[in-house]
Motif scaffolding. Sequence first.
Motif, PDB file in Angstrom:
ATOM      1  N   SER A 217       0.727  -1.218   0.092  1.00  0.00           N
ATOM      2  CA  SER A 217       0.115  -0.056  -0.029  1.00  0.00           C
ATOM      3  C   SER A 217       0.865   1.220  -0.021  1.00  0.00           C
ATOM      4  O   SER A 217       0.647   2.046  -0.728  1.00  0.00           O
TER       5      SER A 217
ATOM      6  N   ILE B 124      -5.899   3.542  -3.382  1.00  0.00           N
ATOM      7  CA  ILE B 124      -5.893   2.129  -2.831  1.00  0.00           C
ATOM      8  C   ILE B 124      -7.057   1.851  -2.274  1.00  0.00           C
ATOM      9  O   ILE B 124      -7.874   2.644  -1.581  1.00  0.00           O
TER      10      ILE B 124
ATOM     11  N   VAL C 105      -7.319   6.301   0.309  1.00  0.00           N
ATOM     12  CA  VAL C 105      -7.402   4.729   0.529  1.00  0.00           C
ATOM     13  C   VAL C 105      -8.834   4.472   1.250  1.00  0.00           C
ATOM     14  O   VAL C 105      -9.292   5.542   1.813  1.00  0.00           O
TER      15      VAL C 105
END
Length: 257
Positions: A22, A32, A58
């Motif tokens: 990540s 992500i 994310v």
Amino acid sequence: MDPSGKVALITGAAGGLGRAFSRALLNAGAKIVASDADEAAGKKALEELEKQFGKGKVVFVKADVTNSSSLEEAFKAAKSTFNRLDIVINNAGIMRDSVWEKEIDVNVKGVVHGILLAYKYMGKQNGGAGGLVVNVSSVAGLDPVPQMAIYCGTKHAVCAMTRSYGDELHVNETGVRVVALCPGPTDTPLGRDAVQHCLHDYARQSMIDVTSSYGGLCTPDFIAEGLMTVIQEGKSGSVWVANNKIIKEIVYQRLVQ
């Protein structure tokens, strides 16, 4: 593939290699979707990544790779949150021959689910733009490891599926390339706890010697460097090893044309 501006879905993202992957992708300019069966660890990872890289890059989705419907929620989140999906990293895995049925479910079925869902959500035949699947295997997918025979078998399966699904038969239809990364023994909880999960008591002592035979433990960040090389350079169907400070493609002799 240049990961900048792309959206990547990572399974097993809460810790170990998943978290390193990540960070590497976020550093490269990707966004992500982090999925993991451990919700508490996943939320903690999300907080740490947002603190380092900022919010909006994310999203975390609790997902069980052994259940296709559960894993599909992460794919749906990629589309609903970022309106695209470009890279799928089938990273979730366990090294526990002591619970070999679960090991097969996670390491083999989980990868199958990830590949088939990648076709569904990225495949040209379904209106997608194509993309890339990276299957995380292991150096145990390249050579026999008698101390962890069942784990070894699951990782050989991952390499075989990668080489088969990476063939032009599938790529020409779907636009989805498939590659594999084989990390060496790595300093993660999975690697450190392997000895106690040998199925056979008599194999445990020799398991201790396996790591040293591969040149010691790799760092997660080094394996993440290998991932980035595979994403940027890997041809579909290729299998790469990242171990002992070396990142290279494995060359196979093809017996069936």
